[in-house]
Design an enzyme around this catalytic site. Structure first.
Site, PDB file in Angstrom:
ATOM      1  N   GLN A   1       0.789  -1.025  -0.114  1.00  0.00           N
ATOM      2  CA  GLN A   1       0.105  -0.043   0.217  1.00  0.00           C
ATOM      3  C   GLN A   1       0.764   1.258  -0.002  1.00  0.00           C
TER       4      GLN A   1
ATOM      5  N   GLU B   1     -10.183   7.474   3.294  1.00  0.00           N
ATOM      6  CA  GLU B   1      -9.944   7.655   4.763  1.00  0.00           C
ATOM      7  C   GLU B   1      -9.621   9.175   5.124  1.00  0.00           C
TER       8      GLU B   1
ATOM      9  N   TYR C   1      -6.866  10.827   3.796  1.00  0.00           N
ATOM     10  CA  TYR C   1      -5.555  10.943   3.261  1.00  0.00           C
ATOM     11  C   TYR C   1      -5.235  12.050   2.171  1.00  0.00           C
TER      12      TYR C   1
ATOM     13  N   ARG D   1      -8.002   2.537  -3.703  1.00  0.00           N
ATOM     14  CA  ARG D   1      -9.072   2.655  -2.414  1.00  0.00           C
ATOM     15  C   ARG D   1      -9.633   3.926  -2.630  1.00  0.00           C
TER      16      ARG D   1
ATOM     17  N   HIS E   1     -10.928   9.953   8.873  1.00  0.00           N
ATOM     18  CA  HIS E   1     -10.372   9.548   9.968  1.00  0.00           C
ATOM     19  C   HIS E   1     -11.076  10.671  11.003  1.00  0.00           C
TER      20      HIS E   1
ATOM     21  N   GLN F   1      -8.775  -3.180  20.539  1.00  0.00           N
ATOM     22  CA  GLN F   1      -7.762  -2.950  21.736  1.00  0.00           C
ATOM     23  C   GLN F   1      -6.424  -3.151  21.548  1.00  0.00           C
TER      24      GLN F   1
ATOM     25  N   ALA G   1      -8.331 -15.741  30.714  1.00  0.00           N
ATOM     26  CA  ALA G   1      -7.146 -15.896  31.208  1.00  0.00           C
ATOM     27  C   ALA G   1      -7.044 -17.606  31.149  1.00  0.00           C
TER      28      ALA G   1
ATOM     29  N   GLN H   1     -16.099 -12.969  33.132  1.00  0.00           N
ATOM     30  CA  GLN H   1     -16.798 -11.806  32.946  1.00  0.00           C
ATOM     31  C   GLN H   1     -17.192 -11.511  31.618  1.00  0.00           C
TER      32      GLN H   1
ATOM     33  N   GLY I   1      -7.173 -11.436  36.230  1.00  0.00           N
ATOM     34  CA  GLY I   1      -7.553 -10.525  37.263  1.00  0.00           C
ATOM     35  C   GLY I   1      -6.652 -11.080  38.820  1.00  0.00           C
TER      36      GLY I   1
ATOM     37  N   ASP J   1      -7.944  -6.035  31.435  1.00  0.00           N
ATOM     38  CA  ASP J   1      -8.634  -6.148  30.502  1.00  0.00           C
ATOM     39  C   ASP J   1      -8.508  -7.594  29.967  1.00  0.00           C
ATOM     40  N   ALA J   2      -9.365  -7.841  28.960  1.00  0.00           N
ATOM     41  CA  ALA J   2      -9.130  -9.079  28.286  1.00  0.00           C
ATOM     42  C   ALA J   2      -8.004  -9.469  27.540  1.00  0.00           C
TER      43      ALA J   2
HETATM   44  P1  FAD Z   1     -12.669 -13.656  34.957  1.00  0.00           P
HETATM   45  O1  FAD Z   1     -13.327 -13.354  33.825  1.00  0.00           O
HETATM   46  O2  FAD Z   1     -13.217 -12.688  36.122  1.00  0.00           O
HETATM   47  O3  FAD Z   1     -12.703 -15.039  35.195  1.00  0.00           O
HETATM   48  C1  FAD Z   1     -12.670 -15.783  36.459  1.00  0.00           C
HETATM   49  C2  FAD Z   1     -13.215 -17.228  36.457  1.00  0.00           C
HETATM   50  O4  FAD Z   1     -12.795 -17.833  37.744  1.00  0.00           O
HETATM   51  C3  FAD Z   1     -14.850 -16.722  36.564  1.00  0.00           C
HETATM   52  O5  FAD Z   1     -15.441 -17.584  35.766  1.00  0.00           O
HETATM   53  C4  FAD Z   1     -15.141 -17.455  38.142  1.00  0.00           C
HETATM   54  O6  FAD Z   1     -16.291 -18.250  38.236  1.00  0.00           O
HETATM   55  C5  FAD Z   1     -13.995 -18.494  38.229  1.00  0.00           C
HETATM   56  N1  FAD Z   1     -13.641 -18.847  39.788  1.00  0.00           N
HETATM   57  C6  FAD Z   1     -13.172 -18.086  40.595  1.00  0.00           C
HETATM   58  N2  FAD Z   1     -12.842 -18.933  41.795  1.00  0.00           N
HETATM   59  C7  FAD Z   1     -12.909 -19.906  41.361  1.00  0.00           C
HETATM   60  C8  FAD Z   1     -12.868 -21.290  41.978  1.00  0.00           C
HETATM   61  N3  FAD Z   1     -12.453 -21.212  43.259  1.00  0.00           N
HETATM   62  N4  FAD Z   1     -13.060 -22.327  41.441  1.00  0.00           N
HETATM   63  C9  FAD Z   1     -13.578 -22.305  40.059  1.00  0.00           C
HETATM   64  N5  FAD Z   1     -13.682 -21.274  39.579  1.00  0.00           N
HETATM   65  C10 FAD Z   1     -13.573 -20.036  40.053  1.00  0.00           C
HETATM   66  N6  FAD Z   1     -12.253  -6.634  28.827  1.00  0.00           N
HETATM   67  C11 FAD Z   1     -12.054  -6.242  27.626  1.00  0.00           C
HETATM   68  O7  FAD Z   1     -10.823  -6.088  27.299  1.00  0.00           O
HETATM   69  N7  FAD Z   1     -12.748  -5.512  26.682  1.00  0.00           N
HETATM   70  C12 FAD Z   1     -14.112  -5.095  26.928  1.00  0.00           C
HETATM   71  O8  FAD Z   1     -14.653  -4.408  26.083  1.00  0.00           O
HETATM   72  C13 FAD Z   1     -14.669  -5.562  28.226  1.00  0.00           C
HETATM   73  N8  FAD Z   1     -15.811  -5.386  28.526  1.00  0.00           N
HETATM   74  C14 FAD Z   1     -16.448  -5.692  29.808  1.00  0.00           C
HETATM   75  C15 FAD Z   1     -17.430  -5.540  29.991  1.00  0.00           C
HETATM   76  C16 FAD Z   1     -18.218  -5.880  31.230  1.00  0.00           C
HETATM   77  C17 FAD Z   1     -19.500  -5.276  31.564  1.00  0.00           C
HETATM   78  C18 FAD Z   1     -17.244  -6.560  32.000  1.00  0.00           C
HETATM   79  C19 FAD Z   1     -17.771  -7.020  33.452  1.00  0.00           C
HETATM   80  C20 FAD Z   1     -15.885  -6.948  31.861  1.00  0.00           C
HETATM   81  C21 FAD Z   1     -15.392  -6.428  30.741  1.00  0.00           C
HETATM   82  N9  FAD Z   1     -14.057  -6.738  30.237  1.00  0.00           N
HETATM   83  C22 FAD Z   1     -13.588  -6.077  29.008  1.00  0.00           C
HETATM   84  C23 FAD Z   1     -13.062  -7.361  31.190  1.00  0.00           C
HETATM   85  C24 FAD Z   1     -12.917  -8.638  30.960  1.00  0.00           C
HETATM   86  O9  FAD Z   1     -14.110  -9.272  30.947  1.00  0.00           O
HETATM   87  C25 FAD Z   1     -12.009  -9.267  31.898  1.00  0.00           C
HETATM   88  O10 FAD Z   1     -10.681  -8.419  32.078  1.00  0.00           O
HETATM   89  C26 FAD Z   1     -11.684 -10.481  31.886  1.00  0.00           C
HETATM   90  O11 FAD Z   1     -12.669 -11.480  31.908  1.00  0.00           O
HETATM   91  C27 FAD Z   1     -10.736 -11.011  32.902  1.00  0.00           C
HETATM   92  O12 FAD Z   1     -10.392 -12.250  32.742  1.00  0.00           O
HETATM   93  P2  FAD Z   1      -9.918 -13.197  33.827  1.00  0.00           P
HETATM   94  O13 FAD Z   1      -9.865 -14.727  33.328  1.00  0.00           O
HETATM   95  O14 FAD Z   1      -8.749 -12.884  34.649  1.00  0.00           O
HETATM   96  O15 FAD Z   1     -11.079 -13.423  34.809  1.00  0.00           O
HETATM   97  P1  NAP Z   2     -11.983   0.706  36.382  1.00  0.00           P
HETATM   98  O1  NAP Z   2     -11.897   1.223  34.839  1.00  0.00           O
HETATM   99  O2  NAP Z   2     -10.974   0.769  37.171  1.00  0.00           O
HETATM  100  O3  NAP Z   2     -13.092   1.767  36.721  1.00  0.00           O
HETATM  101  C1  NAP Z   2     -13.407   1.872  38.128  1.00  0.00           C
HETATM  102  C2  NAP Z   2     -14.407   2.963  38.654  1.00  0.00           C
HETATM  103  O4  NAP Z   2     -14.840   3.038  39.907  1.00  0.00           O
HETATM  104  C3  NAP Z   2     -13.684   4.294  38.295  1.00  0.00           C
HETATM  105  O5  NAP Z   2     -14.696   5.399  37.573  1.00  0.00           O
HETATM  106  C4  NAP Z   2     -13.102   4.870  39.731  1.00  0.00           C
HETATM  107  O6  NAP Z   2     -13.224   6.246  39.387  1.00  0.00           O
HETATM  108  C5  NAP Z   2     -14.181   4.017  40.630  1.00  0.00           C
HETATM  109  N1  NAP Z   2     -13.890   3.922  41.875  1.00  0.00           N
HETATM  110  C6  NAP Z   2     -12.580   3.353  42.114  1.00  0.00           C
HETATM  111  N2  NAP Z   2     -12.478   3.235  43.408  1.00  0.00           N
HETATM  112  C7  NAP Z   2     -13.627   3.370  44.025  1.00  0.00           C
HETATM  113  C8  NAP Z   2     -14.259   3.561  45.360  1.00  0.00           C
HETATM  114  N3  NAP Z   2     -13.570   3.101  46.331  1.00  0.00           N
HETATM  115  N4  NAP Z   2     -15.587   3.973  45.453  1.00  0.00           N
HETATM  116  C9  NAP Z   2     -16.132   4.573  44.404  1.00  0.00           C
HETATM  117  N5  NAP Z   2     -15.730   4.377  43.266  1.00  0.00           N
HETATM  118  C10 NAP Z   2     -14.505   3.928  42.989  1.00  0.00           C
HETATM  119  O7  NAP Z   2     -12.753  -0.572  36.537  1.00  0.00           O
HETATM  120  P2  NAP Z   2     -14.078  -1.102  35.796  1.00  0.00           P
HETATM  121  O8  NAP Z   2     -15.061  -0.271  35.228  1.00  0.00           O
HETATM  122  O9  NAP Z   2     -14.616  -1.949  36.674  1.00  0.00           O
HETATM  123  O10 NAP Z   2     -13.577  -2.063  34.651  1.00  0.00           O
HETATM  124  C11 NAP Z   2     -12.774  -3.391  35.056  1.00  0.00           C
HETATM  125  C12 NAP Z   2     -11.843  -3.706  33.826  1.00  0.00           C
HETATM  126  O11 NAP Z   2     -12.612  -3.960  32.714  1.00  0.00           O
HETATM  127  C13 NAP Z   2     -11.113  -2.046  33.304  1.00  0.00           C
HETATM  128  O12 NAP Z   2      -9.933  -2.261  33.553  1.00  0.00           O
HETATM  129  C14 NAP Z   2     -11.497  -2.248  31.716  1.00  0.00           C
HETATM  130  O13 NAP Z   2     -10.044  -2.049  31.296  1.00  0.00           O
HETATM  131  C15 NAP Z   2     -12.225  -3.391  31.730  1.00  0.00           C
HETATM  132  N6  NAP Z   2     -13.287  -3.035  30.672  1.00  0.00           N
HETATM  133  C16 NAP Z   2     -12.824  -2.715  29.428  1.00  0.00           C
HETATM  134  C17 NAP Z   2     -13.862  -2.145  28.540  1.00  0.00           C
HETATM  135  C18 NAP Z   2     -13.537  -1.756  27.209  1.00  0.00           C
HETATM  136  O14 NAP Z   2     -14.357  -1.027  26.596  1.00  0.00           O
HETATM  137  N7  NAP Z   2     -12.304  -1.557  26.785  1.00  0.00           N
HETATM  138  C19 NAP Z   2     -15.227  -1.984  29.037  1.00  0.00           C
HETATM  139  C20 NAP Z   2     -15.391  -2.452  30.405  1.00  0.00           C
HETATM  140  C21 NAP Z   2     -14.605  -2.995  31.304  1.00  0.00           C
HETATM  141  P3  NAP Z   2     -12.998   7.189  40.647  1.00  0.00           P
HETATM  142  O15 NAP Z   2     -11.887   6.781  41.483  1.00  0.00           O
HETATM  143  O16 NAP Z   2     -12.622   8.593  40.104  1.00  0.00           O
HETATM  144  O17 NAP Z   2     -14.276   7.455  41.231  1.00  0.00           O
HETATM  145 FE1  SF4 Z   3      -8.349  -6.071  16.702  1.00  0.00          FE
HETATM  146 FE2  SF4 Z   3      -8.089  -8.609  17.495  1.00  0.00          FE
HETATM  147 FE3  SF4 Z   3     -10.004  -6.768  18.769  1.00  0.00          FE
HETATM  148 FE4  SF4 Z   3     -10.276  -7.715  16.083  1.00  0.00          FE
HETATM  149  S1  SF4 Z   3     -10.256  -9.041  17.960  1.00  0.00           S
HETATM  150  S2  SF4 Z   3     -10.532  -5.708  16.525  1.00  0.00           S
HETATM  151  S3  SF4 Z   3      -8.105  -7.907  15.420  1.00  0.00           S
HETATM  152  S4  SF4 Z   3      -7.557  -6.544  19.045  1.00  0.00           S
END
Ligand code: FAD
Ligand code: NAP
Ligand code: SF4
Length: 683
Positions: free
Chosen positions: A103, A167, A169, A217, A255, A347, A392, A419, A660, A668-669
């Site tokens: 490109q 886009e 450019y 393009r 963009h 991401q 994870a 999650q 986590g 994040d995931a």
């Molecule tokens: P978790 O997903 O928390 O999984 C842990 C698992 O362990 C659970 O299923 C639990 O049941 C299990 N477990 C715990 N203890 C035990 C035990 N003793 N025995 C057996 N099982 C057990 N991330 C992004 O990157 N992009 C996003 O857009 C995004 N959006 C999100 C939106 C929402 C509403 C939420 C809630 C989260 C979002 N996330 C997003 C965050 C993302 O889902 C988490 O960062 C990710 O799931 C963390 O993965 P993990 O495997 O560490 O933990």
């Molecule tokens: P987060 O992004 O760390 O946000 C937590 C929020 O809670 C902040 O607004 C924080 O702001 C507030 N907070 C922290 N401690 C607090 C306290 N003691 N009392 C009251 N408020 C408090 O975490 P999250 O929203 O739970 O998300 C978890 C993870 O999932 C994030 O790290 C994120 O990357 C991931 N995720 C990603 C996406 C995505 O689109 N990429 C979407 C969802 C989730 P203040 O401290 O200013 O109040």
């Molecule tokens: Fe980019 Fe992978 Fe997310 Fe698709 S799944 S938007 S390629 S990071």
């Protein structure tokens, strides 16, 4: 052809060469273009995708000269010495039976450097540098640079070039009065404004000969006010075909456009209708040039349907091939269910590119790291327990099992996903289900022993005599300790998203992180509804119109009314949402603004009463306000869940923490999957 995808897998005859199928890997900036040291990695990256059967691939953008740089020292192809380095890439691709085009990207006023140039001195909203207005001689120099770059691409062994004309450019900047205020032969009438791309394509064709692919393009929908009209876009398509283009690819949106075009909340195939409209125009004029449609095409089913509907002759998949280099091979083998689907999160790809980091993929951490992240058979198979089937644990267990280890995966819930089972409930995040579908297949295919509904304890794990235990137990919701939070009007995000607890009409959300924003989106959308699954509604919501009716294809957004009145709060001063994704944060903020969500920063949470949430402002906590609401939803962040670590370690068990469980802050995931995969690749 005995396949569910006869259109997608049909070869395409370009006269002088034949493409194996209708998949074009669209250009993506991965950062591998910038700097010589990345060439071996770039060769491996493209070779892996060629092996996966992609019909034609396009590299990330290379500037034809310094003025065209995206940023200082961006990848440039302007000398024979540079062309020689590309041999590594083209040879690797050809050895796998693939085809690849380079490109040519001149960024014009989008260049993030002081040497950028443009038709007129009009600064773009996405670069701090005002461009230098080119004199006519300067324009001629840019054209010569494009031609030189194409000639060098041929010398380097490429099968073709893509001339980046969309886009927003450089080339695009000449086409529209938004950025072209010239009054010489390069401005004014449309004939003058489109002279640049036509001249470039004609002269490139002259330089490279007839048997070299030239993809143009073309911006079919600018999505900016004062963008191209439809007759202009059609005239340009005809002119570049006449000038010698082999294929026309679709560009959607500048963009600087304020309409999302590739994010996960954009419906699948949302813009294929634009290519279809263009194809109808060209076919009616007797022009048979192949057209490529693009944006949010992430499964073979969607691709096949678009081709069968006559939208295009090829489909462009870019991020889906980061997510799964074997996309085409799996579709061809009737194994579409095994495809690791791109969830359009941006991401690890686009966000990284904008942060000057190497692009990769959230669902496939090997992408862009093919030479260093190797999944090899384990020298000595061992027994591992993985606790937690969130992202994870899923990544770790399937990678370990793929390598030949005996793996037991324990999950407390009745389903895998952790999650992600909440994330996928958010309107516009339906794609997250695909990752769970993929991992469910991987668990089966790799032979992981999955134990659902099993909250495993330390004693069982010790008794299991595993060679190692990986804790992927995730997080628990943080307790914000607000007086009154034990009341019946207070719920956590888990109550709302996972347990479906009823929520009132007026809601205050404590915490405006990623989850706070997602919960707000969930609550302002009527239950069971999602604009991402309804193209007509989505287009109206973001103000996308037929370009034949309105120049640029943008009108006033017409969002549906919110299902609830939501207030989103944080303690930090300033506007909520600053920490959201680099390339997607603005979409989340804009979406909630359209739904009249009130966002308030700098609060202290004083108490929750049956009437609502009482907050004060500032350190002195003097001025207070009752935010009247029926429900308060707590989204105050998360803490690691690692209670199993100490007893296991005390018993001498080798324990590793990922996701986590390892670290909840900024989790994040992307990090969870990356960490799980990398650990499992080492063990
Ligand atoms: P978790 O997903 O928390 O999984 C842990 C698992 O362990 C659970 O299923 C639990 O049941 C299990 N477990 C715990 N203890 C035990 C035990 N003793 N025995 C057996 N099982 C057990 N991330 C992004 O990157 N992009 C996003 O857009 C995004 N959006 C999100 C939106 C929402 C509403 C939420 C809630 C989260 C979002 N996330 C997003 C965050 C993302 O889902 C988490 O960062 C990710 O799931 C963390 O993965 P993990 O495997 O560490 O933990
Ligand atoms: P987060 O992004 O760390 O946000 C937590 C929020 O809670 C902040 O607004 C924080 O702001 C507030 N907070 C922290 N401690 C607090 C306290 N003691 N009392 C009251 N408020 C408090 O975490 P999250 O929203 O739970 O998300 C978890 C993870 O999932 C994030 O790290 C994120 O990357 C991931 N995720 C990603 C996406 C995505 O689109 N990429 C979407 C969802 C989730 P203040 O401290 O200013 O109040
Ligand atoms: Fe980019 Fe992978 Fe997310 Fe698709 S799944 S938007 S390629 S990071």
């Amino acid at each position: 052809m005995n396949t569910p995808y006869p259109q997608l897998l049909a070869p395409l005859d370009l006269g002088f060469t034949r493409l194996a199928n209708r998949v074009l890997m669209g250009s993506m900036h991965t950062g591998l273009e910038d700097g010589r040291r990345h060439f071996p990695a770039m060769a491996a990256y493209f070779a892996e995708r060629a092996r996966g059967g992609v019909g034609l691939m396009v590299t990330g953008g290379f500037a034809p000269n310094i003025e065209g740089w995206a940023k200082p020292f961006a990848g440039t192809l302007a000398t024979s010495a540079a062309a020689r380095r590309h041999r590594l890439v083209t040879d690797a691709v050809h050895a796998e039976g693939g085809k690849i085009a380079l490109q040519i990207l001149h960024t014009g006023r989008y260049g993030y450097h002081p040497l950028c140039v443009a038709p007129s001195r009009i600064k773009s909203p996405i670069s701090p540098f005002a461009p230098r207005e080119l004199p006519a001689r300067g324009i001629e120099r840019q054209i010569r640079a494009f031609v030189r770059c194409a000639r060098l691409a041929r010398e380097a062994g490429y099968d073709g070039v893509e001339v980046m004309g969309s886009e927003g450019y450089f080339i695009n900047q000449f086409l529209v009065t938004h950025t072209n205020h010239r009054s010489d032969e390069w401005g004014g009438s449309y004939e003058n404004r489109m002279r640049l791309p036509v001249e470039i394509v004609a002269r490139v064709r002259e330089a490279v000969g007839p048997d070299f692919i030239i993809i143009y393009r073309l911006s079919m929908l600018d999505l900016i006010p004062d963008g191209s009209s439809w007759p202009e876009a059609v005239a340009l398509a005809k002119a570049v075909t006449q000038a010698g283009a082999t294929i026309i690819n679709t560009g959607i949106g500048w963009h600087e456009a304020r309409v999302p075009t590739i994010a996960t909340s954009v419906p699948r195939g949302a813009f294929a209708w634009v290519t279809r409209k263009m194809r109808a125009e060209l076919r009616a004029a007797g022009i048979a040039i192949p057209l490529v449609t693009s944006n949010r095409i992430n499964t073979p089913e969607v691709a096949e349907q678009l081709l069968a509907d006559g939208c295009a002759d090829m489909v462009s998949l870019a991020r889906p091939l980061l997510a799964d280099p074997q996309f085409v091979a799996k579709a061809s083998a009737g194994r579409a269910e095994d495809i690791n689907t791109c969830i359009a999160c941006n991401q690890a790809c686009l966000d990284h590119a904008f942060q000057n980091r190497l692009a990769s993929c959230l669902v496939n951490p090997r992408a862009g790291h093919e030479t260093v992240l190797l999944i090899r058979p384990a020298p000595k198979p061992r027994r591992y327990a993985v606790v937690g089937a969130g992202p994870a644990g899923l990544a770790a267990s399937t990678t370990l099992a793929e390598r030949g280890h005996d793996v037991h995966l324990y999950e407390a819930a009745g389903q895998i996903g952790g999650q992600f089972n909440m994330a996928r409930k958010i309107p516009g995040k339906e794609e997250f289900s695909e990752t769970l579908r993929y991992f469910a297949r991987r668990l089966q295919a790799t032979g992981v022993n999955l134990h659902l509904n099993t909250r495993v304890g330390a004693d069982e794990l010790i008794a299991g005599r595993f060679d190692g235990v990986i804790l992927a137990t995730g997080v628990t919701a943080r307790d914000p300790r607000i007086p009154g939070q034990d009341g019946p009007n207070v719920l956590s995000y888990v109550d709302v998203l996972l347990h479906g607890r009823p929520v009132g009409e007026r809601v205050a959300i404590v915490g405006a992180g990623g989850i706070g924003f997602d919960v707000a989106e969930f609550l302002v959308t009527p239950a069971g509804h999602s604009p991402a699954l309804n193209l007509r509604e989505w287009l109206a919501e973001w103000g996308v119109a037929d370009p034949a009716e309105v120049r640029g294809g943008v009108v006033r957004p017409q969002p549906a009314p919110p299902a609830r009145r939501v207030t989103l709060l944080q303690r930090k001063a300033g506007r909520p949402g600053k920490g959201l994704g680099k390339t997607t944060g603005w979409i989340h903020r804009a979406a909630l603004q359209m739904k009249q969500v009130e966002m308030i920063g700098g609060v202290n949470y004083e108490r929750i009463t049956p009437e609502g949430l009482f907050v004060t402002y500032g350190e002195k906590r003097e001025d207070g306000q009752l935010i009247e609401c029926d429900t308060v939803v707590l989204c105050a962040g998360q803490e690691p869940r690692r209670d199993l670590q100490a007893p296991l370690a005390a018993a001498g068990v080798a324990v590793q923490l990922i996701g986590g469980a390892h670290e909840a802050a900024e989790l994040d995931a992307k990090r969870a999957i990356d960490q799980g995969t990398r650990l499992a690749a080492r063990l």
